[in-house]
Scaffold this motif. Structure first.
Motif, PDB file in Angstrom:
ATOM      1  N   ARG A 124      -3.528  15.528   7.528  1.00  0.00           N
ATOM      2  CA  ARG A 124      -4.667  14.648   7.806  1.00  0.00           C
ATOM      3  C   ARG A 124      -5.706  15.402   8.620  1.00  0.00           C
ATOM      4  NH1 ARG A 124      -4.472   9.691  11.927  1.00  0.00           N
ATOM      5  NH2 ARG A 124      -6.582   8.927  11.665  1.00  0.00           N
ATOM      6  N   TYR A 125      -6.961  15.190   8.249  1.00  0.00           N
ATOM      7  CA  TYR A 125      -8.087  15.801   8.943  1.00  0.00           C
ATOM      8  C   TYR A 125      -9.064  14.694   9.295  1.00  0.00           C
ATOM      9  CZ  TYR A 125      -5.906  19.853   6.892  1.00  0.00           C
ATOM     10  OH  TYR A 125      -4.973  20.797   6.537  1.00  0.00           O
ATOM     11  N   CYS A 126      -9.536  14.661  10.543  1.00  0.00           N
ATOM     12  CA  CYS A 126     -10.391  13.577  11.030  1.00  0.00           C
ATOM     13  C   CYS A 126     -11.825  14.049  11.227  1.00  0.00           C
ATOM     14  CB  CYS A 126      -9.839  13.041  12.351  1.00  0.00           C
ATOM     15  SG  CYS A 126      -8.203  12.305  12.183  1.00  0.00           S
ATOM     16  N   GLY A 127     -12.765  13.130  11.059  1.00  0.00           N
ATOM     17  CA  GLY A 127     -14.167  13.435  11.278  1.00  0.00           C
ATOM     18  C   GLY A 127     -14.791  14.281  10.182  1.00  0.00           C
ATOM     19  N   VAL A 128     -14.260  14.190   8.980  1.00  0.00           N
ATOM     20  CA  VAL A 128     -14.777  14.981   7.856  1.00  0.00           C
ATOM     21  C   VAL A 128     -15.884  14.178   7.161  1.00  0.00           C
ATOM     22  CG1 VAL A 128     -14.195  16.173   5.719  1.00  0.00           C
ATOM     23  CG2 VAL A 128     -12.488  16.022   7.549  1.00  0.00           C
ATOM     24  N   ALA A 129     -17.064  14.760   7.091  1.00  0.00           N
ATOM     25  CA  ALA A 129     -18.207  14.085   6.472  1.00  0.00           C
ATOM     26  C   ALA A 129     -17.998  13.957   4.965  1.00  0.00           C
ATOM     27  CB  ALA A 129     -19.489  14.857   6.758  1.00  0.00           C
ATOM     28  N   ALA A 130     -18.544  12.888   4.407  1.00  0.00           N
ATOM     29  CA  ALA A 130     -18.449  12.669   2.959  1.00  0.00           C
ATOM     30  C   ALA A 130     -19.055  13.837   2.187  1.00  0.00           C
ATOM     31  CB  ALA A 130     -19.148  11.357   2.582  1.00  0.00           C
ATOM     32  N   LYS A 131     -20.107  14.438   2.722  1.00  0.00           N
ATOM     33  CA  LYS A 131     -20.744  15.591   2.075  1.00  0.00           C
ATOM     34  C   LYS A 131     -19.757  16.754   1.958  1.00  0.00           C
ATOM     35  CE  LYS A 131     -24.539  18.853   2.583  1.00  0.00           C
ATOM     36  NZ  LYS A 131     -25.671  19.286   3.398  1.00  0.00           N
ATOM     37  N   ILE A 155       0.732   7.550   7.300  1.00  0.00           N
ATOM     38  CA  ILE A 155      -0.639   7.121   7.031  1.00  0.00           C
ATOM     39  C   ILE A 155      -0.614   6.137   5.870  1.00  0.00           C
ATOM     40  CG2 ILE A 155      -2.959   7.869   6.351  1.00  0.00           C
ATOM     41  CD1 ILE A 155      -2.096   9.027   9.025  1.00  0.00           C
ATOM     42  N   ASP A 156      -1.225   4.969   6.070  1.00  0.00           N
ATOM     43  CA  ASP A 156      -1.373   3.981   5.008  1.00  0.00           C
ATOM     44  C   ASP A 156      -2.633   4.342   4.222  1.00  0.00           C
ATOM     45  OD1 ASP A 156      -1.818   1.800   3.378  1.00  0.00           O
ATOM     46  OD2 ASP A 156      -1.523   0.318   4.953  1.00  0.00           O
ATOM     47  N   LEU A 157      -2.484   4.607   2.942  1.00  0.00           N
ATOM     48  CA  LEU A 157      -3.607   5.028   2.108  1.00  0.00           C
ATOM     49  C   LEU A 157      -4.366   3.855   1.494  1.00  0.00           C
ATOM     50  CD1 LEU A 157      -2.026   8.097   0.284  1.00  0.00           C
ATOM     51  CD2 LEU A 157      -3.536   8.083   2.284  1.00  0.00           C
ATOM     52  N   SER A 191       0.836  -1.189   0.000  1.00  0.00           N
ATOM     53  CA  SER A 191       0.000   0.000   0.000  1.00  0.00           C
ATOM     54  C   SER A 191       0.869   1.237   0.000  1.00  0.00           C
ATOM     55  CB  SER A 191      -0.893   0.028   1.242  1.00  0.00           C
ATOM     56  OG  SER A 191      -1.836  -0.993   1.201  1.00  0.00           O
ATOM     57  N   GLU A 192       0.339   2.289  -0.561  1.00  0.00           N
ATOM     58  CA  GLU A 192       1.036   3.563  -0.546  1.00  0.00           C
ATOM     59  C   GLU A 192       0.908   4.187   0.837  1.00  0.00           C
ATOM     60  OE1 GLU A 192       0.889   7.945  -2.663  1.00  0.00           O
ATOM     61  OE2 GLU A 192      -0.582   6.444  -3.216  1.00  0.00           O
ATOM     62  N   THR A 193       1.969   4.780   1.309  1.00  0.00           N
ATOM     63  CA  THR A 193       1.931   5.504   2.566  1.00  0.00           C
ATOM     64  C   THR A 193       2.427   6.925   2.328  1.00  0.00           C
ATOM     65  OG1 THR A 193       4.156   4.805   3.211  1.00  0.00           O
ATOM     66  CG2 THR A 193       2.330   3.448   3.989  1.00  0.00           C
ATOM     67  N   VAL A 194       1.950   7.837   3.170  1.00  0.00           N
ATOM     68  CA  VAL A 194       2.424   9.215   3.140  1.00  0.00           C
ATOM     69  C   VAL A 194       2.785   9.626   4.555  1.00  0.00           C
ATOM     70  CG1 VAL A 194       1.101   9.908   1.096  1.00  0.00           C
ATOM     71  CG2 VAL A 194       0.096  10.189   3.358  1.00  0.00           C
ATOM     72  N   GLU A 195       3.709  10.562   4.651  1.00  0.00           N
ATOM     73  CA  GLU A 195       4.053  11.123   5.949  1.00  0.00           C
ATOM     74  C   GLU A 195       3.395  12.488   6.042  1.00  0.00           C
ATOM     75  OE1 GLU A 195       7.982  12.786   8.052  1.00  0.00           O
ATOM     76  OE2 GLU A 195       8.110  10.687   7.449  1.00  0.00           O
ATOM     77  N   THR A 196       2.601  12.678   7.091  1.00  0.00           N
ATOM     78  CA  THR A 196       1.886  13.940   7.245  1.00  0.00           C
ATOM     79  C   THR A 196       2.802  15.006   7.839  1.00  0.00           C
ATOM     80  OG1 THR A 196       1.064  13.306   9.422  1.00  0.00           O
ATOM     81  CG2 THR A 196      -0.337  12.796   7.528  1.00  0.00           C
ATOM     82  N   ASP A 197       2.298  16.229   7.838  1.00  0.00           N
ATOM     83  CA  ASP A 197       3.093  17.342   8.333  1.00  0.00           C
ATOM     84  C   ASP A 197       3.441  17.214   9.812  1.00  0.00           C
ATOM     85  OD1 ASP A 197       0.471  17.698   9.102  1.00  0.00           O
ATOM     86  OD2 ASP A 197       0.339  19.788   8.482  1.00  0.00           O
ATOM     87  N   ASP A 198       2.722  16.379  10.563  1.00  0.00           N
ATOM     88  CA  ASP A 198       3.066  16.136  11.972  1.00  0.00           C
ATOM     89  C   ASP A 198       3.905  14.870  12.140  1.00  0.00           C
ATOM     90  OD1 ASP A 198       1.114  14.269  11.448  1.00  0.00           O
ATOM     91  OD2 ASP A 198      -0.132  14.772  13.159  1.00  0.00           O
ATOM     92  N   LEU A 245      -9.544  12.449   6.030  1.00  0.00           N
ATOM     93  CA  LEU A 245      -9.187  13.149   4.808  1.00  0.00           C
ATOM     94  C   LEU A 245      -7.701  13.468   4.846  1.00  0.00           C
ATOM     95  CD1 LEU A 245     -10.190  14.739   2.226  1.00  0.00           C
ATOM     96  CD2 LEU A 245     -10.425  16.716   3.757  1.00  0.00           C
ATOM     97  N   VAL A 246      -6.993  13.149   3.775  1.00  0.00           N
ATOM     98  CA  VAL A 246      -5.587  13.516   3.633  1.00  0.00           C
ATOM     99  C   VAL A 246      -5.490  14.410   2.402  1.00  0.00           C
ATOM    100  CG1 VAL A 246      -3.235  12.696   3.207  1.00  0.00           C
ATOM    101  CG2 VAL A 246      -4.735  11.424   4.745  1.00  0.00           C
TER     102      VAL A 246
END
Length: 107
Positions: A68-75, A30-32, A19-26, A58-59
């Motif tokens: 990365r942002y958590c709790g972001v609704a699909a809408k 994160i495994d995508l 799997s692709e992974t990214v390193e966030t600004d913190d 959301l990344v």
């Protein structure tokens, strides 16, 4: 020709899927693997948007960095992707909200 194709197929089967992974600004990795990613070419702010609809994570790649942002609704993600100015929408409704703890993953 057939032998070459058989060798190629054997190599593909033997190659592990990673799997692709990214390193966030913190500095978190994160495994995508569970994310749906889209490369963005109509924004000067956003380069890539990845969303996990199950975890509501959301990344977003901006300026060469992933956040990365958590709790972001699909809408909200749909609105971001459909916004006339994705950068303005992102800055007003997601980035600012993360600073206010709404989408902060450490909260």
């Amino acid at each position: 020709m057939v032998r070459a194709l058989a060798v190629l197929l054997a190599q593909l089967v033997a190659t592990p899927i990673v799997s692709e992974t990214v390193e966030t600004d913190d500095r978190r990795t994160i495994d995508l693997g569970t994310f749906e990613c889209r490369d963005i070419n109509r924004s000067t702010v956003l380069q890539r948007v990845c969303y996990d609809p199950t975890r509501h994570d959301l990344v977003v790649a901006t300026g060469g960095f992933d956040a990365r942002y958590c709790g972001v609704a699909a809408k909200t993600v749909d609105q971001l992707l459909g916004a006339p100015s994705m950068g303005q929408f992102f800055n007003r409704h997601i980035r600012r909200e993360a600073a206010g703890r709404r989408y902060d993953c450490s909260a």
